[in-house]
Design a protein around this motif. Structure first.
Motif, PDB file in Angstrom:
ATOM      1  N   SER A 308       1.076  -1.220   0.014  1.00  0.00           N
ATOM      2  CA  SER A 308      -0.028  -0.148  -0.111  1.00  0.00           C
ATOM      3  C   SER A 308       0.848   1.297  -0.056  1.00  0.00           C
ATOM      4  CB  SER A 308      -0.809   0.188   1.351  1.00  0.00           C
ATOM      5  OG  SER A 308      -0.370   0.209   2.441  1.00  0.00           O
ATOM      6  N   ALA A 309       2.069   1.180  -0.362  1.00  0.00           N
ATOM      7  CA  ALA A 309       3.079   2.320  -0.216  1.00  0.00           C
ATOM      8  C   ALA A 309       2.673   3.427  -1.251  1.00  0.00           C
ATOM      9  CB  ALA A 309       4.568   1.937  -0.509  1.00  0.00           C
ATOM     10  N   ALA A 310       2.166   3.244  -2.193  1.00  0.00           N
ATOM     11  CA  ALA A 310       1.573   4.158  -3.157  1.00  0.00           C
ATOM     12  C   ALA A 310       0.020   4.522  -3.239  1.00  0.00           C
ATOM     13  CB  ALA A 310       1.873   3.534  -4.682  1.00  0.00           C
ATOM     14  N   ASP A 311      -0.413   4.140  -2.155  1.00  0.00           N
ATOM     15  CA  ASP A 311      -2.028   4.448  -1.977  1.00  0.00           C
ATOM     16  C   ASP A 311      -2.359   5.877  -2.154  1.00  0.00           C
ATOM     17  OD1 ASP A 311      -2.270   1.813  -2.064  1.00  0.00           O
ATOM     18  OD2 ASP A 311      -3.266   1.459   0.037  1.00  0.00           O
ATOM     19  N   HIS A 312      -1.262   6.662  -1.817  1.00  0.00           N
ATOM     20  CA  HIS A 312      -1.598   8.158  -1.346  1.00  0.00           C
ATOM     21  C   HIS A 312      -1.714   8.744  -2.976  1.00  0.00           C
ATOM     22  CE1 HIS A 312       2.893   7.498  -1.921  1.00  0.00           C
ATOM     23  NE2 HIS A 312       2.813   8.809  -2.283  1.00  0.00           N
ATOM     24  N   LEU A 313      -1.253   8.088  -4.137  1.00  0.00           N
ATOM     25  CA  LEU A 313      -1.322   8.354  -5.292  1.00  0.00           C
ATOM     26  C   LEU A 313      -2.536   8.084  -5.993  1.00  0.00           C
ATOM     27  CD1 LEU A 313       2.287   7.550  -6.357  1.00  0.00           C
ATOM     28  CD2 LEU A 313       1.559   9.769  -5.874  1.00  0.00           C
ATOM     29  N   PRO A 314      -3.176   8.818  -7.015  1.00  0.00           N
ATOM     30  CA  PRO A 314      -4.269   8.344  -7.564  1.00  0.00           C
ATOM     31  C   PRO A 314      -4.175   7.180  -8.427  1.00  0.00           C
ATOM     32  CG  PRO A 314      -3.613  10.583  -8.123  1.00  0.00           C
ATOM     33  CD  PRO A 314      -2.787  10.153  -7.283  1.00  0.00           C
ATOM     34  N   PRO A 315      -4.876   6.084  -8.654  1.00  0.00           N
ATOM     35  CA  PRO A 315      -4.545   5.000  -9.296  1.00  0.00           C
ATOM     36  C   PRO A 315      -4.079   5.293 -10.689  1.00  0.00           C
ATOM     37  CG  PRO A 315      -6.685   4.824  -8.245  1.00  0.00           C
ATOM     38  CD  PRO A 315      -6.136   6.254  -8.090  1.00  0.00           C
ATOM     39  N   PRO A 316      -4.339   5.942 -11.492  1.00  0.00           N
ATOM     40  CA  PRO A 316      -3.307   6.228 -12.744  1.00  0.00           C
ATOM     41  C   PRO A 316      -1.993   6.453 -12.446  1.00  0.00           C
ATOM     42  CG  PRO A 316      -5.675   7.306 -12.942  1.00  0.00           C
ATOM     43  CD  PRO A 316      -5.503   6.992 -11.598  1.00  0.00           C
ATOM     44  N   ALA A 317      -1.664   7.196 -11.616  1.00  0.00           N
ATOM     45  CA  ALA A 317      -0.308   7.792 -11.129  1.00  0.00           C
ATOM     46  C   ALA A 317       0.454   6.625 -10.743  1.00  0.00           C
ATOM     47  CB  ALA A 317      -0.505   9.159 -10.356  1.00  0.00           C
ATOM     48  N   ARG A 318      -0.086   5.469 -10.406  1.00  0.00           N
ATOM     49  CA  ARG A 318       0.851   4.593  -9.184  1.00  0.00           C
ATOM     50  C   ARG A 318       1.930   3.744 -10.352  1.00  0.00           C
ATOM     51  NH1 ARG A 318      -4.340   2.232  -5.739  1.00  0.00           N
ATOM     52  NH2 ARG A 318      -4.623   4.338  -4.811  1.00  0.00           N
ATOM     53  N   SER A 319       1.266   3.658 -11.406  1.00  0.00           N
ATOM     54  CA  SER A 319       2.424   3.097 -12.563  1.00  0.00           C
ATOM     55  C   SER A 319       2.978   1.765 -11.964  1.00  0.00           C
ATOM     56  CB  SER A 319       3.353   4.168 -12.967  1.00  0.00           C
ATOM     57  OG  SER A 319       4.092   3.765 -14.110  1.00  0.00           O
ATOM     58  N   VAL A 320       4.437   1.814 -12.083  1.00  0.00           N
ATOM     59  CA  VAL A 320       5.140   0.620 -11.505  1.00  0.00           C
ATOM     60  C   VAL A 320       4.855   0.316 -10.122  1.00  0.00           C
ATOM     61  CG1 VAL A 320       6.802   0.991 -13.512  1.00  0.00           C
ATOM     62  CG2 VAL A 320       7.121   1.928 -11.158  1.00  0.00           C
ATOM     63  N   LEU A 321       4.247   1.400  -9.363  1.00  0.00           N
ATOM     64  CA  LEU A 321       3.845   0.979  -7.958  1.00  0.00           C
ATOM     65  C   LEU A 321       2.632   0.246  -7.776  1.00  0.00           C
ATOM     66  CD1 LEU A 321       5.519   4.379  -6.453  1.00  0.00           C
ATOM     67  CD2 LEU A 321       6.763   1.961  -6.723  1.00  0.00           C
ATOM     68  N   GLY A 322       1.967   0.194  -8.662  1.00  0.00           N
ATOM     69  CA  GLY A 322       0.700  -0.155  -8.492  1.00  0.00           C
ATOM     70  C   GLY A 322       0.446  -1.879  -8.060  1.00  0.00           C
ATOM     71  N   PRO A 323      -0.640  -2.196  -7.769  1.00  0.00           N
ATOM     72  CA  PRO A 323      -0.982  -3.654  -7.456  1.00  0.00           C
ATOM     73  C   PRO A 323      -0.549  -4.634  -8.700  1.00  0.00           C
ATOM     74  CG  PRO A 323      -3.060  -2.445  -7.798  1.00  0.00           C
ATOM     75  CD  PRO A 323      -2.029  -1.618  -7.765  1.00  0.00           C
ATOM     76  N   PRO A 324      -0.424  -5.828  -8.618  1.00  0.00           N
ATOM     77  CA  PRO A 324       0.131  -6.689  -9.592  1.00  0.00           C
ATOM     78  C   PRO A 324      -1.200  -6.745 -10.499  1.00  0.00           C
ATOM     79  CG  PRO A 324       0.460  -7.781  -7.454  1.00  0.00           C
ATOM     80  CD  PRO A 324      -0.329  -6.618  -7.266  1.00  0.00           C
ATOM     81  N   SER A 325      -0.779  -6.901 -12.078  1.00  0.00           N
ATOM     82  CA  SER A 325      -1.546  -6.799 -13.019  1.00  0.00           C
ATOM     83  C   SER A 325      -0.866  -7.021 -14.173  1.00  0.00           C
ATOM     84  CB  SER A 325      -2.586  -5.905 -13.212  1.00  0.00           C
ATOM     85  OG  SER A 325      -1.716  -4.538 -13.861  1.00  0.00           O
ATOM     86  N   PRO A 326      -1.099  -7.650 -15.228  1.00  0.00           N
ATOM     87  CA  PRO A 326      -0.681  -7.778 -16.385  1.00  0.00           C
ATOM     88  C   PRO A 326       0.122  -6.500 -17.177  1.00  0.00           C
ATOM     89  CG  PRO A 326      -2.342  -9.395 -16.722  1.00  0.00           C
ATOM     90  CD  PRO A 326      -2.467  -8.253 -15.701  1.00  0.00           C
ATOM     91  N   GLU A 327      -0.687  -5.513 -16.896  1.00  0.00           N
ATOM     92  CA  GLU A 327      -0.555  -4.071 -17.231  1.00  0.00           C
ATOM     93  C   GLU A 327       0.586  -3.419 -16.483  1.00  0.00           C
ATOM     94  OE1 GLU A 327      -4.154  -5.313 -18.996  1.00  0.00           O
ATOM     95  OE2 GLU A 327      -3.445  -4.985 -16.602  1.00  0.00           O
ATOM     96  N   ARG A 328       0.469  -3.689 -15.117  1.00  0.00           N
ATOM     97  CA  ARG A 328       1.689  -3.039 -14.241  1.00  0.00           C
ATOM     98  C   ARG A 328       2.915  -3.935 -14.476  1.00  0.00           C
ATOM     99  NH1 ARG A 328       3.488  -4.527  -8.899  1.00  0.00           N
ATOM    100  NH2 ARG A 328       3.386  -6.726  -9.743  1.00  0.00           N
ATOM    101  N   ASP A 329       2.954  -5.393 -14.735  1.00  0.00           N
ATOM    102  CA  ASP A 329       4.167  -6.064 -14.943  1.00  0.00           C
ATOM    103  C   ASP A 329       4.903  -5.506 -16.119  1.00  0.00           C
ATOM    104  OD1 ASP A 329       3.407  -7.150 -12.622  1.00  0.00           O
ATOM    105  OD2 ASP A 329       2.971  -9.329 -13.514  1.00  0.00           O
ATOM    106  N   ALA A 330       4.021  -5.290 -17.274  1.00  0.00           N
ATOM    107  CA  ALA A 330       4.614  -4.768 -18.588  1.00  0.00           C
ATOM    108  C   ALA A 330       5.345  -3.433 -18.430  1.00  0.00           C
ATOM    109  CB  ALA A 330       3.574  -4.719 -19.567  1.00  0.00           C
ATOM    110  N   ARG A 331       4.456  -2.537 -17.501  1.00  0.00           N
ATOM    111  CA  ARG A 331       5.305  -1.292 -17.436  1.00  0.00           C
ATOM    112  C   ARG A 331       6.425  -1.460 -16.709  1.00  0.00           C
ATOM    113  NH1 ARG A 331      -0.109   0.397 -16.658  1.00  0.00           N
ATOM    114  NH2 ARG A 331       0.077   0.347 -14.242  1.00  0.00           N
ATOM    115  N   VAL A 332       6.470  -2.224 -15.542  1.00  0.00           N
ATOM    116  CA  VAL A 332       7.823  -2.511 -14.712  1.00  0.00           C
ATOM    117  C   VAL A 332       8.766  -3.029 -15.671  1.00  0.00           C
ATOM    118  CG1 VAL A 332       8.689  -3.696 -13.096  1.00  0.00           C
ATOM    119  CG2 VAL A 332       6.642  -2.898 -12.580  1.00  0.00           C
TER     120      VAL A 332
END
Length: 343
Positions: A308-332
């Motif tokens: 939850s370290a990036a929960d203070h950011l709006p979801p679109p701004a969490r980018s590579v810090l967001g929860p696991p997903s195929p899209e997040r993993d591709a960005r990482v």
């Protein structure tokens, strides 16, 4: 001769077989190894093994897919312990390939030899090399183990040095006996790990000969001995080994067979690679910088609030810090490629 410390080490706990889905989920979540006594006792291959090596070899020939198996082969002098040469410049065995009929013929021909050559064909996927095996020998466990690929290990007397796997593992004994010596992941510093980039079978191994430990050379191994547990497995028995648990496996019998199932929960990216890159990028930095990065790792990777370290950011701004997903993993992965492009 086996060191007495193994004979008197605590025995691994056992659970009843088969396991209901909820019980198996709890076992996986606990992440501690257990013996599942008699889990595959009704397999046809186990029955054949109890009838003798010739009967088992005949059954295995019926599943021959005609594809070469990966093989380790060592002289009688190694006593079945596949390891480094004394000068660490290579290994005490040869790698090669062998067809199943030739392997079985060699094992049967040396079955009565008190000092046979060491032969070990391991990790061969059943669907590729033993068509029909999975259909006839189903693992009586719930998912995810039930969906994992069955892999066959065939050989004679052998010893695989203490190592870890990045995946959870269920291993079932078909023929022969297996003795498994296990150490918790936190014993890594007491096991004197060998090279990372020159390994026998993928993962680095302990340099300690568990049966004849050199305590003068490896004094901290005494601490690891205090944390060890041992499992003795017969045909039909199985063991669950969680990811990252160190384990040495001794196989006995002129023709022994093991079937194992690996599976991974979470991202498919290799965490061990992150450790190796950490050695390159962080380990030799000044102490103050290492301490700073320890705080970063605790905050973003290991700490209780890391997810939850990036929960203070709006979801679109969490980018590579967001929860696991195929899209997040591709960005990482893309971010890493850009960062490491010049390395």
């Amino acid at each position: 001769m086996v060191d007495d410390w193994i004979a008197v080490a605590p025995k691994l706990r056992e659970v009843a077989s088969p396991l209901a889905a909820g019980d198996f989920d709890a076992l996986i979540a606990e992440a501690r190894p257990v013996v599942m006594r008699g889990l595959v006792a009704d397999w046809a291959a186990v029955s054949a093994a109890k009838a003798g090596s010739d009967a088992l070899a005949g059954l295995l020939r019926g599943y021959d897919g005609g594809r070469p198996l990966g093989l380790f082969a060592g002289s009688p002098a190694i006593g079945g312990r596949f390891f480094y040469r004394d000068d660490m410049a290579g290994y005490n065995f040869e790698r090669g390939q062998v067809l199943l009929p030739a392997l079985l013929d060699a094992l049967l021909a040396t079955a009565t030899d008190p000092t046979p050559p060491a032969l070990y064909a391991g990790a061969n996927a059943a669907d590729e090399h033993f068509p029909g095996w999975t259909r006839d020998h189903r693992l009586p466990l719930p998912s995810p183990a039930a969906e994992a690929t069955a892999r066959l290990w065939i050989g004679n007397g052998s010893r695989v040095s203490a190592h870890f796997d990045m995946s959870d593992n269920v291993a079932a004994v078909v023929a022969g006996r297996r003795r498994v010596v296990l150490f918790p992941p936190d014993q890594v510093g007491n096991l004197y790990i060998g090279p990372f980039d020159a390994t026998m079978a993928g993962q680095p191994t302990s340099m300690v000969d568990l049966e004849q430990p050199d305590h003068a050379r490896y004094p901290l191994f005494r601490v690891a001995q205090e944390a060890a547990q041992v499992a003795e497995l017969s045909p039909g028995d199985a063991i669950f080994i969680p990811a990252m648990w160190w384990h040495e496996i001794r196989a006995t019998g002129p023709l022994n067979v093991l079937v194992n199932y690996w599976w991974t929960v979470g991202t498919s990216d290799a965490p061990f690679a992150a450790l190796v890159h950490g050695i390159l990028a962080i380990r030799d930095r000044p102490a103050s910088e290492r301490a700073a990065f320890r705080a970063w790792f605790d905050h973003y990777v290991f700490g209780e609030g890391a997810r939850s370290a990036a929960d203070h950011l709006p979801p679109p701004a969490r980018s590579v810090l967001g929860p696991p997903s195929p899209e997040r993993d591709a960005r990482v992965r893309g971010f890493l490629r850009r960062m490491l492009g010049g390395s």
